[in-house]
Design a protein around this motif. Structure first.
Motif, PDB file in Angstrom:
ATOM      1  N   UNK A  18       0.743  -1.135   0.008  1.00  0.00           N
ATOM      2  CA  UNK A  18      -0.118   0.071  -0.090  1.00  0.00           C
ATOM      3  C   UNK A  18       0.922   1.239  -0.038  1.00  0.00           C
ATOM      4  N   UNK A  19       0.666   1.659  -1.268  1.00  0.00           N
ATOM      5  CA  UNK A  19       1.743   3.152  -1.277  1.00  0.00           C
ATOM      6  C   UNK A  19       1.449   4.378   0.350  1.00  0.00           C
ATOM      7  N   UNK A  20       0.546   4.056   0.684  1.00  0.00           N
ATOM      8  CA  UNK A  20       0.105   5.235   1.298  1.00  0.00           C
ATOM      9  C   UNK A  20       1.399   5.287   2.492  1.00  0.00           C
ATOM     10  N   UNK A  21       1.214   4.394   2.739  1.00  0.00           N
ATOM     11  CA  UNK A  21       1.970   3.673   4.023  1.00  0.00           C
ATOM     12  C   UNK A  21       3.642   3.783   4.236  1.00  0.00           C
ATOM     13  N   UNK A  22       4.105   4.410   4.976  1.00  0.00           N
ATOM     14  CA  UNK A  22       5.454   4.537   5.089  1.00  0.00           C
ATOM     15  C   UNK A  22       6.095   3.296   5.523  1.00  0.00           C
ATOM     16  N   UNK A  23       7.076   2.931   6.205  1.00  0.00           N
ATOM     17  CA  UNK A  23       8.027   1.689   6.669  1.00  0.00           C
ATOM     18  C   UNK A  23       7.862   1.990   8.043  1.00  0.00           C
ATOM     19  N   UNK A  24       7.643   3.274   8.648  1.00  0.00           N
ATOM     20  CA  UNK A  24       7.572   3.721  10.115  1.00  0.00           C
ATOM     21  C   UNK A  24       6.526   3.547   9.921  1.00  0.00           C
ATOM     22  N   UNK A  25       5.566   3.625   9.072  1.00  0.00           N
ATOM     23  CA  UNK A  25       3.956   2.453   9.625  1.00  0.00           C
ATOM     24  C   UNK A  25       3.747   1.458  10.027  1.00  0.00           C
ATOM     25  N   UNK A  26       4.387   1.338   8.684  1.00  0.00           N
ATOM     26  CA  UNK A  26       4.260  -0.329   9.215  1.00  0.00           C
ATOM     27  C   UNK A  26       4.262  -1.128  10.443  1.00  0.00           C
ATOM     28  N   UNK A  27       5.996  -0.536  10.554  1.00  0.00           N
ATOM     29  CA  UNK A  27       6.942  -1.245  11.795  1.00  0.00           C
ATOM     30  C   UNK A  27       5.183  -1.203  13.558  1.00  0.00           C
ATOM     31  N   UNK A  28       4.779   0.389  13.096  1.00  0.00           N
ATOM     32  CA  UNK A  28       3.902   1.106  13.717  1.00  0.00           C
ATOM     33  C   UNK A  28       2.671  -0.147  14.115  1.00  0.00           C
ATOM     34  N   UNK A  29       1.837  -0.161  12.931  1.00  0.00           N
ATOM     35  CA  UNK A  29       1.355  -1.655  13.408  1.00  0.00           C
ATOM     36  C   UNK A  29       1.350  -2.522  13.576  1.00  0.00           C
ATOM     37  N   UNK A  30       2.356  -2.934  13.056  1.00  0.00           N
ATOM     38  CA  UNK A  30       2.791  -4.976  13.270  1.00  0.00           C
ATOM     39  C   UNK A  30       3.346  -4.873  15.149  1.00  0.00           C
ATOM     40  N   UNK A  31       3.704  -3.373  15.388  1.00  0.00           N
ATOM     41  CA  UNK A  31       3.774  -3.595  17.247  1.00  0.00           C
ATOM     42  C   UNK A  31       2.119  -3.625  17.811  1.00  0.00           C
TER      43      UNK A  31
END
Length: 645
Positions: A18-31
């Protein structure tokens, strides 16, 4: 066996796409996901159930991306380049090129699709013109919403008479006694007379007696003359522009004198524009009412005029009607108390001017009226015709779906979304609909003279000079295009690329039940319309063949013979000299036309209302009338007024 880390890995991978999500957002969501999983495990759930419940609470990838875009990314990236744009000009231009290419490659299919819609549009426009004309009657008058016609409803014994005629004195009373009434006008029955100017003579059938307030009530436009004084003096007349051309050509007719029946001199005081066809009454020469004042029966028992009124602003017609009973008691009912006690009745009521043509079905109308039911019926038919055309387009397009599968498959392979494919087919349907509208307008222009002859009207198609009509038809074409293309676009967009490549279209294609329903529905409407047409034809045949009680075949009617004066008898004798003429008769009226009516009270019986027709002794022979009892007037009998049938 369920692997928690593998499932989290796949979930994280879907987020990164999803191009709207940056890497930092993905890490935050995984946590955040792992914390929720631990919470559910601590509550006693297994890892698999805990994962799916945590994923459900966080939400789907698409919705998460949308929320992050709105809150964090939108200020940096105003548009979403990773989302397909359905309405870019270049994309629409590309769609247009493809539509034109498909038209070239499938001429027969395009012809069938477009011609079906074109015929539907043509039928709709013709019916629309007819309906528009029917509902437009008398609306050109400036005060149309405040003009009413007074009518009388009289019951004498078993006779129920509902008519347009009212007494001559009624307008004067209305104007003086009722503040609701702004203006009144009386119209007499049209007069037929021979009009002469110098060496020109014409039989005028539509000389209309009218009060001087005629132009205050109705908005007929004077080309020459003064509306306030045109019909104010004895011997004054107004003529239509067409009548002026007939008598005077390009000369100014004002002040010129026309002689009626060789003895009455009438001065022309105005020229009025030709009467619009959508008026419930027409005239050629309005005659000032004061000219025939000495011949007017001023009794309240004599109903010889049509009366029109203009209500003042803010007053209700219902409130005025509620006062009519006291008016009848005060003026009409004098000396009739016993007559009313016998069960007879007399009442006045108001008809809105704009409802006369479609809703009035009473005696003594100026001209035959229309029928409101026909307007509704033909409007429904027009809608059904367009609906059939839409269904026909749907069925033909979906029936040819196999020819479009490769195109759809390739589009999906190169990245087209279902929404883009739907838009592409809707766009094609709208283009076809606009082409069909253009052809339909051409069909209407070519067939309108025949249609006018059939419906006895003078309809015109002024689409390009009337911006509102043009916008309405273009909007209609777009709507019809969207309706026609709706089912094919959703149906064809379901094709899966893998099914197309393998040549197996069963997968991803919905059941044909809906298309079968459309076919059945289309044929059902067609059958209903066909049966309706047959019924109408049979009804017309019944009217034409119905026994009217007299023989109308080989009978020729010559009207206005009263202009011959004392020469009528010589004219009749001259006609009888022709070998092909068996009988010649004269009468003041014909079966089916207006008759004078009077109330009669036979001895020891209730009062009845009888229609009177005055004729000569050979009338029954000429029309082959059959006597139920008694005998007709003997030819050799003296002229005794008491001889009645």
């Amino acid at each position: 066996m369920f692997d928690l880390e593998e499932s989290i890995k796949l979930w994280r991978k879907s987020l990164r796409r999803n191009q709207a999500l940056e890497d930092s957002y993905v890490e935050e969501l995984e946590s955040h996901l792992r914390e929720k999983i631990d919470d559910f495990v601590n509550k006693g759930l297994n890892e698999e159930t805990s994962f799916y419940m945590a994923e459900k609470e966080i939400g789907k990838t698409e919705s998460i991306g949308e929320e992050y875009y709105k809150t964090d990314t939108k200020h940096r990236i105003p548009h979403q380049p990773w989302k397909a744009n359905l309405w870019t000009p270049m994309l629409l231009y590309n769609y247009l090129k493809i539509v034109l290419r498909n038209i070239r490659h499938s001429k027969s299919g395009t012809f069938i699709n477009v011609s079906g819609l074109a015929v539907g549009f043509a039928s709709f426009i013709l019916i629309f013109l007819w309906v528009q004309d029917e509902i437009s009657y008398d609306r050109f008058h400036e005060k149309a919403d405040r003009i009413y016609r007074l009518c009388s409803h009289i019951i004498i014994g078993n006779t129920d008479l509902n008519q347009t005629q009212t007494p001559a004195l009624l307008p004067t009373v209305l104007k003086s006694d009722y503040p609701e009434v702004e203006q009144t006008v009386r119209l007499g029955f049209p007069i037929t007379a021979t009009a002469t100017y110098q060496n020109k003579a014409f039989v005028e059938n539509n000389i209309l007696p009218a009060d001087s307030t005629f132009f205050d009530v109705f908005s007929f436009k004077l080309i020459k003359g003064n509306t306030k004084t045109a019909l104010a003096k004895p011997g004054s007349i107004v003529i239509t522009d067409e009548t002026a051309q007939k008598y005077f050509g390009n000369e100014d007719p004002i002040g010129k004198v026309i002689i009626l029946n060789g003895q009455f001199e009438l001065s022309i005081t105005g020229v009025v524009e030709n009467i619009p066809r959508n008026s419930h009454f027409h005239f050629d020469i309005p005659l000032s009412m004061i000219t025939i004042n000495d011949f007017i029966n001023k009794s309240w028992n004599s109903n010889d005029f049509r009366t029109y009124i203009v209500l003042r602003d803010g007053f209700s017609s219902d409130d005025l009607e509620a006062k009519f009973p006291e008016l009848i008691v005060k003026y009409v009912g004098k000396g009739k108390s016993d007559w009313l006690k016998e069960g007879n009745s007399y009442e006045y009521y108001l008809q809105p001017l704009t409802e006369i043509h479609l809703k009035s079905d009473i005696s003594s109308e100026f001209e035959p009226n229309g029928n409101e039911t026909y307007v509704y019926v033909f409007s429904i038919i027009a809608a059904f015709v367009l609906l059939i055309a839409c269904i026909n387009y749907m069925n033909l397009t979906t029936a040819r779906s196999t020819a479009r599968t490769k195109e759809i498959g390739l589009r999906k392979v190169v990245g087209s979304t279902r929404s883009q494919i739907i838009i592409r087919f809707l766009y094609e349907a709208v283009i076809f609909s606009l082409i069909a509208l253009s052809i339909g307008i051409l069909i209407v222009a070519l067939t309108l003279p025949v249609f006018n002859n059939f419906v006895n009207k003078e309809l015109h198609i002024n689409i390009f000079s009337n911006l509102n009509t043009l916008i309405y038809l273009l909007f209609l074409a777009v709507i019809i295009g969207l309706i026609s293309g709706s089912y094919p676009s959703f149906y064809l967009s379901l094709f899966k690329p893998i099914s197309v490549i393998r040549g197996n279209l069963r997968e991803g294609i919905k059941s044909a039940r809906f298309r079968n329903f459309l076919v059945v529905f289309q044929f059902s409407i067609s059958i209903v319309l066909f049966i309706g047409t047959v019924i109408i034809i049979k009804q017309v045949e019944y009217f034409n063949d119905k026994n009217l009680g007299f023989d109308k075949d080989n009978v020729i009617v010559i009207k206005n013979v009263q202009v011959m004066g004392d020469q009528k008898k010589a004219f009749k004798e001259a006609l009888l000299k022709y070998a092909g003429i068996n009988s010649v008769s004269g009468s003041y009226s014909l079966p089916g036309e207006h008759f004078v009516n009077y109330g009669f009270k036979p001895e020891d019986s209730e009062t009845v209302l009888l229609n009177f027709g005055i004729c000569d002794p050979v009338f029954i022979e000429t029309l082959s009338l059959k006597m139920e009892q008694g005998r007709f007037f003997p030819v050799s009998s003296p002229r005794i007024p008491q001889q009645l049938l």
